[in-house]
Design an enzyme around this catalytic site. Structure first.
Site, PDB file in Angstrom:
ATOM      1  N   ASN A   1      59.128  32.558  49.386  1.00 19.88           N
ATOM      2  CA  ASN A   1      58.116  33.407  48.757  1.00 19.88           C
ATOM      3  C   ASN A   1      56.944  32.483  48.444  1.00 19.88           C
ATOM      4  O   ASN A   1      57.123  31.497  47.746  1.00 19.88           O
ATOM      5  CB  ASN A   1      58.708  34.018  47.481  1.00 19.88           C
ATOM      6  CG  ASN A   1      57.662  34.648  46.593  1.00 19.88           C
ATOM      7  OD1 ASN A   1      56.625  35.096  47.071  1.00 19.88           O
ATOM      8  ND2 ASN A   1      57.928  34.692  45.301  1.00 19.88           N
ATOM      9  N   GLY A   2      55.763  32.790  48.969  1.00 24.55           N
ATOM     10  CA  GLY A   2      54.605  31.933  48.708  1.00 24.55           C
ATOM     11  C   GLY A   2      53.853  31.674  49.993  1.00 24.55           C
ATOM     12  O   GLY A   2      54.009  32.402  50.981  1.00 24.55           O
TER      13      GLY A   2
ATOM     14  N   LYS B   1      38.099  49.188  31.097  1.00 23.60           N
ATOM     15  CA  LYS B   1      39.490  48.922  30.702  1.00 23.60           C
ATOM     16  C   LYS B   1      39.769  49.511  29.323  1.00 23.60           C
ATOM     17  O   LYS B   1      40.789  50.138  29.106  1.00 23.60           O
ATOM     18  CB  LYS B   1      39.796  47.406  30.658  1.00 23.60           C
ATOM     19  CG  LYS B   1      39.963  46.703  31.981  1.00 23.60           C
ATOM     20  CD  LYS B   1      41.248  46.995  32.696  1.00 23.60           C
ATOM     21  CE  LYS B   1      41.119  48.178  33.600  1.00 23.60           C
ATOM     22  NZ  LYS B   1      40.499  48.094  34.857  1.00 23.60           N
TER      23      LYS B   1
ATOM     24  N   HIS C   1      16.001  48.853  25.925  1.00 26.49           N
ATOM     25  CA  HIS C   1      15.353  50.073  26.411  1.00 26.49           C
ATOM     26  C   HIS C   1      16.115  51.333  26.018  1.00 26.49           C
ATOM     27  O   HIS C   1      16.002  52.357  26.685  1.00 26.49           O
ATOM     28  CB  HIS C   1      15.196  50.004  27.933  1.00 26.49           C
ATOM     29  CG  HIS C   1      14.360  48.849  28.379  1.00 26.49           C
ATOM     30  ND1 HIS C   1      13.028  48.721  28.048  1.00 26.49           N
ATOM     31  CD2 HIS C   1      14.673  47.743  29.088  1.00 26.49           C
ATOM     32  CE1 HIS C   1      12.549  47.593  28.551  1.00 26.49           C
ATOM     33  NE2 HIS C   1      13.540  46.977  29.186  1.00 26.49           N
TER      34      HIS C   1
ATOM     35  N   CYS D   1      57.050  38.196  47.512  1.00 27.02           N
ATOM     36  CA  CYS D   1      58.288  38.585  48.186  1.00 27.02           C
ATOM     37  C   CYS D   1      59.405  38.441  47.168  1.00 27.02           C
ATOM     38  O   CYS D   1      59.236  37.841  46.121  1.00 27.02           O
ATOM     39  CB  CYS D   1      58.594  37.647  49.345  1.00 27.02           C
ATOM     40  SG  CYS D   1      57.297  37.575  50.578  1.00 27.02           S
TER      41      CYS D   1
ATOM     42  N   TRP E   1      56.703  40.856  51.439  1.00 23.92           N
ATOM     43  CA  TRP E   1      55.339  41.403  51.311  1.00 23.92           C
ATOM     44  C   TRP E   1      54.526  40.526  52.257  1.00 23.92           C
ATOM     45  O   TRP E   1      54.262  39.356  51.973  1.00 23.92           O
ATOM     46  CB  TRP E   1      54.891  41.284  49.859  1.00 23.92           C
ATOM     47  CG  TRP E   1      53.442  41.516  49.578  1.00 23.92           C
ATOM     48  CD1 TRP E   1      52.432  40.590  49.578  1.00 23.92           C
ATOM     49  CD2 TRP E   1      52.820  42.744  49.222  1.00 23.92           C
ATOM     50  NE1 TRP E   1      51.240  41.178  49.242  1.00 23.92           N
ATOM     51  CE2 TRP E   1      51.443  42.494  49.024  1.00 23.92           C
ATOM     52  CE3 TRP E   1      53.286  44.054  49.059  1.00 23.92           C
ATOM     53  CZ2 TRP E   1      50.532  43.491  48.661  1.00 23.92           C
ATOM     54  CZ3 TRP E   1      52.372  45.040  48.698  1.00 23.92           C
ATOM     55  CH2 TRP E   1      51.023  44.755  48.501  1.00 23.92           C
TER      56      TRP E   1
ATOM     57  N   ARG F   1      58.722  43.858  44.729  1.00 28.02           N
ATOM     58  CA  ARG F   1      57.938  42.677  45.110  1.00 28.02           C
ATOM     59  C   ARG F   1      57.455  42.743  46.554  1.00 28.02           C
ATOM     60  O   ARG F   1      56.812  41.809  47.044  1.00 28.02           O
ATOM     61  CB  ARG F   1      58.766  41.412  44.911  1.00 28.02           C
ATOM     62  CG  ARG F   1      59.252  41.239  43.476  1.00 28.02           C
ATOM     63  CD  ARG F   1      60.078  39.998  43.335  1.00 28.02           C
ATOM     64  NE  ARG F   1      59.291  38.806  43.591  1.00 28.02           N
ATOM     65  CZ  ARG F   1      58.554  38.179  42.691  1.00 28.02           C
ATOM     66  NH1 ARG F   1      58.505  38.625  41.469  1.00 28.02           N
ATOM     67  NH2 ARG F   1      57.882  37.106  43.008  1.00 28.02           N
TER      68      ARG F   1
ATOM     69  N   LYS G   1      46.844  56.274  39.637  1.00 30.87           N
ATOM     70  CA  LYS G   1      46.653  54.949  40.226  1.00 30.87           C
ATOM     71  C   LYS G   1      45.792  55.039  41.476  1.00 30.87           C
ATOM     72  O   LYS G   1      44.969  54.181  41.749  1.00 30.87           O
ATOM     73  CB  LYS G   1      48.028  54.361  40.548  1.00 30.87           C
ATOM     74  CG  LYS G   1      47.989  52.963  41.141  1.00 30.87           C
ATOM     75  CD  LYS G   1      47.726  51.941  40.058  1.00 30.87           C
ATOM     76  CE  LYS G   1      47.490  50.560  40.602  1.00 30.87           C
ATOM     77  NZ  LYS G   1      46.536  49.829  39.737  1.00 30.87           N
TER      78      LYS G   1
ATOM     79  N   GLU H   1      33.349  46.402  33.559  1.00 31.47           N
ATOM     80  CA  GLU H   1      34.803  46.419  33.761  1.00 31.47           C
ATOM     81  C   GLU H   1      35.522  46.317  32.413  1.00 31.47           C
ATOM     82  O   GLU H   1      36.532  46.984  32.191  1.00 31.47           O
ATOM     83  CB  GLU H   1      35.216  45.274  34.708  1.00 31.47           C
ATOM     84  CG  GLU H   1      36.711  45.057  34.870  1.00 31.47           C
ATOM     85  CD  GLU H   1      37.497  46.258  35.406  1.00 31.47           C
ATOM     86  OE1 GLU H   1      36.874  47.264  35.803  1.00 31.47           O
ATOM     87  OE2 GLU H   1      38.731  46.186  35.393  1.00 31.47           O
TER      88      GLU H   1
ATOM     89  N   GLU I   1      39.895  53.335  29.474  1.00 32.20           N
ATOM     90  CA  GLU I   1      41.050  53.850  30.220  1.00 32.20           C
ATOM     91  C   GLU I   1      42.329  53.850  29.399  1.00 32.20           C
ATOM     92  O   GLU I   1      43.095  54.798  29.458  1.00 32.20           O
ATOM     93  CB  GLU I   1      41.301  52.977  31.468  1.00 32.20           C
ATOM     94  CG  GLU I   1      40.402  53.268  32.634  1.00 32.20           C
ATOM     95  CD  GLU I   1      40.715  52.376  33.821  1.00 32.20           C
ATOM     96  OE1 GLU I   1      40.837  52.907  34.926  1.00 32.20           O
ATOM     97  OE2 GLU I   1      40.856  51.141  33.657  1.00 32.20           O
TER      98      GLU I   1
HETATM   99  C1  G6P Z   1      41.536  55.166  40.239  1.00 30.89           C
HETATM  100  C2  G6P Z   1      42.219  54.177  39.312  1.00 30.89           C
HETATM  101  C3  G6P Z   1      41.307  52.966  39.035  1.00 30.89           C
HETATM  102  C4  G6P Z   1      40.874  52.341  40.350  1.00 30.89           C
HETATM  103  C5  G6P Z   1      40.186  53.365  41.258  1.00 30.89           C
HETATM  104  C6  G6P Z   1      39.934  52.820  42.646  1.00 30.89           C
HETATM  105  O1  G6P Z   1      40.498  55.804  39.583  1.00 30.89           O
HETATM  106  O2  G6P Z   1      42.564  54.817  38.083  1.00 30.89           O
HETATM  107  O3  G6P Z   1      42.011  52.018  38.267  1.00 30.89           O
HETATM  108  O4  G6P Z   1      40.012  51.280  40.084  1.00 30.89           O
HETATM  109  O5  G6P Z   1      41.031  54.513  41.427  1.00 30.89           O
HETATM  110  O6  G6P Z   1      41.158  52.573  43.263  1.00 30.89           O
HETATM  111  P1  G6P Z   1      41.319  51.694  44.564  1.00 30.89           P
HETATM  112  O7  G6P Z   1      42.761  51.839  44.932  1.00 30.89           O
HETATM  113  O8  G6P Z   1      40.407  52.295  45.598  1.00 30.89           O
HETATM  114  O9  G6P Z   1      40.930  50.313  44.207  1.00 30.89           O
END
Ligand code: G6P
Length: 602
Positions: A98-99, A479, A498, A2, A74, A27, A597, A475, A482
């Site tokens: 906030n918290g 990263k 393999h 928040c 939030w 926030r 995103k 992952e 990406e």
């Molecule tokens: C997009 C983003 C990824 C994300 C994926 C799933 O491809 O670029 O960074 O992991 O969507 O998004 P979500 O909002 O469902 O976690």
């Protein structure tokens, strides 16, 4: 997460508060409110929805005064309604917070017995009444006494009708004091202060601030004076919104300790060996689980599969959403379908959920964004409370998803009798340490920078990990791809022999995720296989593991933690490695090419 603002001075407090809240809306924006000391006593106005709704209400019924507090929310405890909006009142005092106050239910019970009545579902209203309970004409003393009873994370600002002062305190959640002439300010973050001052004091954990027109005192929570450490900020507004970090991604990586606090906050009952999730689902009603997601969220789901199978002894399939939908999955009324998604809007995941629901499955969303499509369509939602994630490459949401997966696995295991309370207590005890341990990993950023400087010219990377760390490897590779655009592949470490082993030569950096745990010895053998073929190993290992240095060119250490929790720490160096590499290559870290995103097309 928040945003909070406080003002005491000579200007119209409402103008300062609204302007500050506008700069803190990143926030959270579920509701907003202000409280002001007017000629007519303490008055507040609050509205569900964005700040605009509050500004409109204030235009209709203006409040005027020179001392006030404001909040943009939030939601964590209770839905985003007018009642749950801050400030919260108790008689003549008002607070913004906030918290999360973890022991709010216990405190609420005691206050109900004393005759206090509650108008909201929030933990904050409990704190307001608790301060009122301790109030004897001195707000500072009352706040101190109340906080001695409260457990959890907070940045809180309190005001009282009879005192010309704001009293603030923080533990975990951020709070900054702004210093002016004849006026002083408080805010969750610097941008709210920039129109008025660049002289600020960042409060530290366990500090309080007593803020008057004529000056500011900083003290510890026992009331002992602390020095006023004034910082001159020299940030552009855009920089300031990133909390002084050059990129949102780095800010989001660095705030992960706080995110873990927030995800776990109020949900771990260590004494009982239970996780409190308040999900409207019967954990005994399922024979199988399907975890479905996309991108980073899928890797969190994959970790979830291993955890749930281990602790709750239920068969779990983890699958990529875009595949699940079209393969005629075997789903029925005995299936629990779990959609994992930061945004709650990814169309592949949403459509997969609809498919499973139409075939009779019970559905659960593990989601960050409140009110998103999946939360509206699923039978139940477990919010991960990571706060707004702006960097396109997901980081803090991943950690929060992993923490949520551990909680789900414990919740199912306990309810189904496959996890005994003693074992659960050990795990919950370790979970409480996670924010602190994550902080320790982040403090080692320099080591990651050195590794990035050494390898950022490589054209390919291989990432390896076993069992719970296979998803970590995937992952880490995702990263790097990406945001640096370097080609990276990931494999479960045992699968290397393999096929991918043919790729290894003296040019290939191989990141091996090998913290201590039941799979350690086997992963170490894989490291030797890479070394024997000239590959350059970068290992992620547990503190104290000196032996691994014999086989690895570089080692990124993480603290010792329960093996089931190690994915939460082991991914952090990989996030930083991707970040530092992308920065060295001059990439657009927050908005990498071709990505979005939230992807709402199939
Ligand atoms: C997009 C983003 C990824 C994300 C994926 C799933 O491809 O670029 O960074 O992991 O969507 O998004 P979500 O909002 O469902 O976690």
């Amino acid at each position: 997460m928040c945003g909070i603002v406080g003002y005491v001075g000579f200007r119209d407090a409402v103008d300062v508060l609204i302007e500050g809240l506008r700069r803190l809306e990143y926030r959270g924006y579920d509701s907003a409110g202000v409280a002001v000391r007017t000629g007519d006593g303490l008055r507040e106005l609050k509205r569900a929805g964005k700040l605009k709704a509050l500004a409109e209400a204030l235009a209709q019924s203006p409040l005027s005064g020179t001392v006030g507090i404001g909040h943009t929310r939030w939601a964590t405890h209770g839905p985003p309604t007018d009642e749950n909006a801050h400030p919260h009142r108790s008689g003549k005092l008002a607070i913004v917070h906030n918290g999360i106050i973890e022991n709010y239910l216990e405190l609420k019970r005691a206050l109900l017995e004393k005759g206090y009545t509650f108008t909201s579902d929030t933990d904050t209203e409990v704190l307001a009444h608790l301060i009122a309970e301790h109030y004897r004409g001195d707000l500072e003393a009352a706040l101190r006494a109340a906080l001695a009873e409260a457990r959890g994370a907070y940045a809180v600002v309190a005001m009282h009708q009879d005192e010309d002062v704001l009293v603030a305190a923080r533990t975990v959640s951020p709070l900054v004091v702004g210093l002016g002439e004849g006026e002083n300010f408080l805010a969750s973050d610097v941008p709210a202060l920039l129109p008025y001052t660049r002289r600020v004091v960042f409060l530290e954990d366990g500090e309080m601030a007593v803020v008057r027109r004529e000056g500011v005192e900083v003290k510890d929570l026992a009331g002992n004076p602390r020095p006023l450490r004034v910082t001159e900020v020299d940030w552009s507004l855009e920089q300031a919104e990133k909390g002084g970090f050059p990129h949102y991604m780095l800010k989001e990586i660095m705030e992960q300790p706080w995110v873990l606090e927030n995800t776990l906050g109020g949900r771990l009952d260590e004494a009982a060996g239970e996780v409190r999730l308040e999900l409207p689902l019967d954990p005994g009603a399922f024979e199988r689980i399907h975890v479905v997601a996309a991108g980073t969220a899928f890797y969190a789901g994959w970790v979830g599969k291993y955890l749930i199978e281990k602790l709750a002894r239920l068969p779990v399939e983890a699958e990529i959403a875009s595949e699940y939908r079209y393969r005629d999955p075997v789903v029925d009324g005995k299936t629990l379908f779990i959609a994992v998604s930061q945004s709650g809007e990814t169309i592949d995941t949403l459509e997969a959920l609809r498919e499973a629901r139409n075939r009779g499955a019970a559905t659960l969303g593990v989601i960050n964004v409140k009110g998103s499509s999946i939360t509206r369509e699923a039978d139940a939602t477990l919010y991960i409370h990571a706060g707004p994630e702006i960097g396109v490459a997901s980081t803090k949401a991943y950690l929060a998803m992993l923490a949520a997966m551990v909680m789900l696995a414990v919740w199912l295991g306990r309810a189904r009798g496959t996890l005994d309370p003693a074992e659960a207590r050990v795990l919950l005890h370790e979970m409480r340490k996670l924010p602190r341990l994550a902080e320790a990993v982040l403090s080692r950023r320099e080591a990651v920078k050195r590794v990035a400087a050494k390898y950022h010219q490589a054209t390919d990377f291989l990432f390896l990990g076993r069992n719970l760390h296979a998803p970590t490897a995937f992952e880490g590779a995702l990263k790097l791809k990406e945001i640096s655009y370097i080609h990276a592949e990931a494999y479960p470490a045992g699968e290397m022999k393999h096929g991918p082993i043919a790729l290894i030569d003296e040019h290939l950096p191989v990141v091996v995720v090998s913290p201590r745990g039941p799979w350690y010895e086997k992963t170490r053998s894989n490291i030797q296989e890479v070394r024997a073929r000239g590959g350059r190993v970068i290992a992620v290992a547990t503190d104290g593991d000196e032996a691994i240095r014999e086989h690895a060119e570089e080692v990124l250490y993480i603290p010792e933690v329960h093996p089931l929790l190690s994915p939460i720490l082991a991914v952090i160096p990989l996030q930083l490695l991707a970040y530092e590499t992308a920065v060295l290559l001059g990439r657009d870290v927050d908005q990498p090419r071709n990505l979005a995103k939230s992807v709402t097309v199939e």
